[in-house]
Design a protein around this motif. Sequence first.
Motif, short mmCIF file in Angstrom:
data_model
loop_
_atom_site.label_atom_id
_atom_site.label_comp_id
_atom_site.label_asym_id
_atom_site.label_seq_id
_atom_site.Cartn_x
_atom_site.Cartn_y
_atom_site.Cartn_z
N ARG A 87 87.19 1.51 94.54
CA ARG A 87 86.85 2.91 94.76
C ARG A 87 87.30 3.43 96.11
NH1 ARG A 87 82.71 -0.42 95.46
NH2 ARG A 87 81.28 -0.20 97.22
N ASN A 88 87.52 2.52 97.07
CA ASN A 88 87.91 2.98 98.41
C ASN A 88 89.38 3.34 98.44
OD1 ASN A 88 88.05 3.56 101.08
ND2 ASN A 88 87.64 1.47 101.82
N ARG A 89 89.67 4.59 98.80
CA ARG A 89 91.07 5.04 98.84
C ARG A 89 91.74 4.66 100.16
NH1 ARG A 89 91.20 8.31 94.23
NH2 ARG A 89 89.20 7.90 93.22
N ILE A 90 90.96 4.15 101.10
CA ILE A 90 91.50 3.72 102.38
C ILE A 90 91.97 2.27 102.26
CG2 ILE A 90 91.00 3.32 104.83
CD1 ILE A 90 90.87 6.27 104.09
N ILE A 91 93.16 1.98 102.71
CA ILE A 91 93.68 0.62 102.72
C ILE A 91 93.46 0.02 104.11
CG2 ILE A 91 95.79 -0.77 102.53
CD1 ILE A 91 96.84 1.33 100.52
N TYR A 118 84.65 -4.31 99.59
CA TYR A 118 85.40 -5.48 100.08
C TYR A 118 86.39 -5.93 99.03
CZ TYR A 118 81.88 -5.86 103.74
OH TYR A 118 81.06 -5.60 104.81
N ARG A 119 87.62 -6.09 99.45
CA ARG A 119 88.65 -6.61 98.55
C ARG A 119 89.13 -7.94 99.10
NH1 ARG A 119 90.45 -0.59 97.98
NH2 ARG A 119 91.36 -0.81 100.04
N PRO A 120 89.64 -8.84 98.23
CA PRO A 120 90.16 -10.11 98.73
C PRO A 120 91.28 -9.89 99.75
CG PRO A 120 89.94 -10.16 96.34
CD PRO A 120 89.70 -8.74 96.77
N TYR A 121 91.38 -10.81 100.71
CA TYR A 121 92.39 -10.66 101.77
C TYR A 121 93.79 -10.51 101.17
CZ TYR A 121 95.23 -11.62 105.86
OH TYR A 121 96.14 -11.51 106.86
N GLY A 122 94.10 -11.35 100.19
CA GLY A 122 95.43 -11.28 99.59
C GLY A 122 95.71 -9.94 98.94
N THR A 123 94.69 -9.40 98.32
CA THR A 123 94.84 -8.08 97.70
C THR A 123 95.09 -7.01 98.76
OG1 THR A 123 93.37 -8.73 95.90
CG2 THR A 123 93.67 -6.36 96.25
N GLU A 124 94.31 -7.07 99.83
CA GLU A 124 94.45 -6.06 100.89
C GLU A 124 95.83 -6.17 101.55
OE1 GLU A 124 91.46 -4.33 101.02
OE2 GLU A 124 92.56 -2.77 102.07
N LEU A 125 96.29 -7.40 101.77
CA LEU A 125 97.62 -7.59 102.36
C LEU A 125 98.70 -6.99 101.47
CD1 LEU A 125 99.54 -8.76 104.48
CD2 LEU A 125 99.42 -10.95 103.27
N GLN A 126 98.58 -7.22 100.18
CA GLN A 126 99.58 -6.66 99.26
C GLN A 126 99.55 -5.14 99.27
OE1 GLN A 126 98.62 -8.71 95.55
NE2 GLN A 126 100.38 -10.05 95.85
N LEU A 127 98.36 -4.58 99.37
CA LEU A 127 98.26 -3.11 99.45
C LEU A 127 98.98 -2.59 100.70
CD1 LEU A 127 94.54 -2.58 98.34
CD2 LEU A 127 96.61 -2.11 97.00
N CYS A 128 98.82 -3.33 101.81
CA CYS A 128 99.49 -2.94 103.06
C CYS A 128 101.00 -3.10 102.94
CB CYS A 128 98.98 -3.80 104.22
SG CYS A 128 97.27 -3.50 104.69
#
Lengths: 69, 363
Positions: free
Chosen positions: B33-37, B255-265
């Motif tokens: 739901r969070n639109r902020i990466i 909270y999203r998994p680190y790997g997921t957040e890195l991929q979003l970045c």
Amino acid sequence: MYKQVKDLITGSIANVIVRISDGASIPFDPANTDYQAFKQDIAEGKPLQDADGNEMTAEAAQEFMRNLP
Amino acid sequence: MSTIAVNTITDASGGTTATINGYTPTVSNMAGRNRIINGDMRIDQRNAGASVTAGTSNTYAVDRFINQASVDSKFTVQQNAGSVTPPAGFANYLGATSSAATSLGASDYYLIRHFIEGLNCSDLAWGTADAKTVTLSFLVRSSLTGTFGGAINNSAANRSYPFTYSISSANTWTQISVTIPGDTSGTWLTTNGVGIRVGFSLGTGSTLSGTAGSWSGSTYFSATGATSVVGTNGATFYITGVQLEKGSTATSFDYRPYGTELQLCQRYYQVGSSGAVGKFTSTTNLGYGIVFPIPMRSTPTVSHTANYSAVDLGVADVTITNTTINGSRISTTGAALNGTTTGATSGAIGIVFSNGTGFSSEL
């Protein structure tokens, strides 16, 4: 300041520009914000070099810009 | 152990406020739901925690958060600046520190901003009569107290929603929540361009400051009368847990998994990967190809950020001292690159085993 790039294989001018301040290679993609900034900078009169490092005349630069995406 | 097999769970009145362990799941507060990466400031691909000086050219400390300033060198930004204890539930924060006691000109601005891609907020229907309300929440800490400001803008910055929030205790993490009615006017991109600009002001001049709590057709980066962090030498402003979600209620941080957040970045910035294979076309050039692990938002700008190494299978290791695009051969999914070196074996195979190349398709 920016500089044109020559494709070493074809010999033609590549669809990439180099930002001289940091050496970054900027592709001609209208969605790329560095490319948008390049077009804005040239439109505001900042200098553009050809692939040999010579500063282009304003007319030559504008002619080059007219054909960009 | 029992199993519940039903089609619908409602509250006692048939409504949608049924809770599970105190949590009310709705379509807008589930994962994603969070639109902020990178709202928890974990990812710092460019600097690995090093300090960055804000200037008139955009800079980034942690991924996806842009430092913008009308005058160079008035504040620095760093992941975990000052090494204070992050708020409960977080391991990182983004910290800004004022470098001088800077007076604000009418058109000056000093900002930390986050740009949401239009493709990631098109469902909010901003710019239409069906515009959805959103809620911006974050944890903030400052050496100053008072009323602080920020603003929401569209891509063209001709729609603005200045907002305020209060920090009443210095050097104390404070939870903030701001509910913003969807904008029914203006043009809000739903493409791979900028959808929504979210900004936190460290100091904004009067011309760029507007009335808090209402939409305007002017360019505002903050609210009138907000505290100027850059006005006090050494003042600090720390922030984390940034979340923008659909609805009028701030839910707990997504909270999203680190790997997921890195991929979003990595859709917006990524460091060149190791293992790319190529050939030394001369004693001074390695031509090699790279495939991006995540397709990028647009064809990226290529920067040589640090010297790196390749193994010359004819002789030994060599150092790559510059990287450029091979002609025009680059797309959102990969690139042909030229690496400058010396003393290589012309014709030998080369394998890049570290990489000092940055690829940027930031908004």
